[in-house]
Design a protein around this motif. Structure first.
Motif, PDB file in Angstrom:
ATOM      1  N   SER A  72       0.850  -1.197   0.000  1.00  0.00           N
ATOM      2  CA  SER A  72       0.000   0.000   0.000  1.00  0.00           C
ATOM      3  C   SER A  72       0.878   1.237   0.000  1.00  0.00           C
ATOM      4  N   ASN A 102      -1.903   5.541   2.471  1.00  0.00           N
ATOM      5  CA  ASN A 102      -2.753   6.701   2.198  1.00  0.00           C
ATOM      6  C   ASN A 102      -3.907   6.871   3.199  1.00  0.00           C
ATOM      7  N   LYS A 147      -4.473  10.357   3.682  1.00  0.00           N
ATOM      8  CA  LYS A 147      -4.365  11.061   2.394  1.00  0.00           C
ATOM      9  C   LYS A 147      -2.956  11.628   2.168  1.00  0.00           C
ATOM     10  N   ASP A 182      -0.257   0.548  -5.202  1.00  0.00           N
ATOM     11  CA  ASP A 182      -1.289   1.523  -4.821  1.00  0.00           C
ATOM     12  C   ASP A 182      -2.563   1.169  -5.592  1.00  0.00           C
ATOM     13  N   CYS A 183      -3.389   0.322  -4.963  1.00  0.00           N
ATOM     14  CA  CYS A 183      -4.617  -0.088  -5.636  1.00  0.00           C
ATOM     15  C   CYS A 183      -5.769  -0.105  -4.637  1.00  0.00           C
ATOM     16  N   LYS A 184      -6.969   0.048  -5.140  1.00  0.00           N
ATOM     17  CA  LYS A 184      -8.145   0.184  -4.283  1.00  0.00           C
ATOM     18  C   LYS A 184      -8.469  -1.105  -3.527  1.00  0.00           C
ATOM     19  N   GLU A 185      -8.018  -2.255  -4.040  1.00  0.00           N
ATOM     20  CA  GLU A 185      -8.289  -3.521  -3.359  1.00  0.00           C
ATOM     21  C   GLU A 185      -7.490  -3.674  -2.072  1.00  0.00           C
ATOM     22  N   PRO A 209      -6.375  -1.059   0.458  1.00  0.00           N
ATOM     23  CA  PRO A 209      -6.244   0.260   1.073  1.00  0.00           C
ATOM     24  C   PRO A 209      -5.502   0.183   2.403  1.00  0.00           C
ATOM     25  N   TRP A 266      -8.103  -7.291   3.644  1.00  0.00           N
ATOM     26  CA  TRP A 266      -7.462  -7.404   2.342  1.00  0.00           C
ATOM     27  C   TRP A 266      -7.761  -8.763   1.705  1.00  0.00           C
TER      28      TRP A 266
END
Length: 292
Positions: free
Chosen positions: A107, A110, A113, A140-143, A145, A152
């Protein structure tokens, strides 16, 4: 009263003598021998074990290095700063042994932010530790976070790790154990993914998978005083650094300026993970897994 004080002083003196002896034994132990024995015992049929045994030399000690036998380690972490908060002794010792060290961070960190900024901090930290920028991969992917409350997906993690193993010819993978050192859900998900890959036979032959042992909170914050306990408890592989390595790990942590809250300073002062890492092999035993 005076007698009690003298007894306490005597006991403390004995403990520090023991600490010094154990530290010397740890630092003098040939880790390369541990690696050879570990691979022969746990991996058995792997090419790296057989080749290394035949050569009678360890790849990082050979004058004529055989790249097929070179130790190529992949450290799989969840967030920027995991590498120096939990794995600095591992990274520094492997690099001292001329191993090729790769980092896969799943990850960008973030949660607040600050993902782009934390990625830069991670690369700076890796530069201090000695990992080349070309061997640092940040996902860095939405799956996946940066969120302890989000579970996860094991399938996504497994695919990313396998891809990295194959792309970089990795023969050693290191990550968290089932308690994730700090209990963080993202850490635990990585362990579950590696455990799944190992138990289903998807990890390539010759690739050893190790998990960083979680210790209780008292041991966690004993710093170097914890060393005799680690010695007595035992582990499959261990990495120990001295004062110079500690200063290097501290400089790496200071690269993560966005994370330098007061308790992080205390952590770097007191945590045993900044000085010693102990690992267990992730078993290849068959298990029933439910993919989600």
């Amino acid at each position: 009263m005076l007698f009690s004080v003298l007894v306490l002083c005597f006991l403390f003196s004995l403990y520090f003598i023991l600490l010094k002896v154990i530290y010397y034994r740890y630092s003098q132990t040939s880790w390369s021998k541990h690696f050879l024995e570990l691979n022969i015992r746990k991996c058995g049929r792997s090419r790296i074990c057989q080749n290394t045994a035949r050569n009678d030399m360890y790849p990082w000690q050979s004058e004529h290095k055989n790249t097929s036998n070179e130790v190529r380690a992949l450290l799989v972490t969840a967030h920027p700063d995991d590498e120096c908060m939990f794995f600095a002794p591992t990274i520094l010792r492997l690099l001292q042994l001329n191993a090729s060290v790769h980092l896969l961070c799943l990850s960008s960190g973030n949660y607040y932010k600050q993902g782009a900024h934390r990625q830069r901090e991670l690369r700076d930290s890796c530069a201090v530790l000695g990992i080349p920028a070309s061997q640092v991969t940040i996902i860095d992917c939405k799956e996946l976070p940066d969120d302890p409350n989000v579970e996860w997906n094991i399938h996504v993690i497994s695919s990313l790790v396998l891809k990295q193993i194959q792309a970089s010819s990795i023969n050693m993978v290191l990550t968290f154990d089932g308690r994730g050192v700090s209990g963080h859900g993202n850490h635990i998900a990585i362990y579950r993914s590696l455990s799944y890959l190992a138990s289903t036979g998807e990890i390539p032959d010759g690739c050893c998978v190790l998990s960083l042992q979680t210790v209780n909170v008292i041991r966690k914050y004993l710093s170097v005083l914890e060393l005799p306990i680690s010695w007595l408890c035992g582990s499959d592989v261990s990495f120990l650094i001295g004062s110079e390595g500690y200063r290097q790990a501290k400089r790496a942590m200071f690269c993560h300026r966005s994370q330098l809250l007061w308790f992080r300073h205390l952590y770097m002062l007191l945590s045993r993970y900044v000085l010693i890492n102990t690992f267990q092999v992730i078993s290849r035993e068959e298990k029933d897994w439910e993919m989600y």
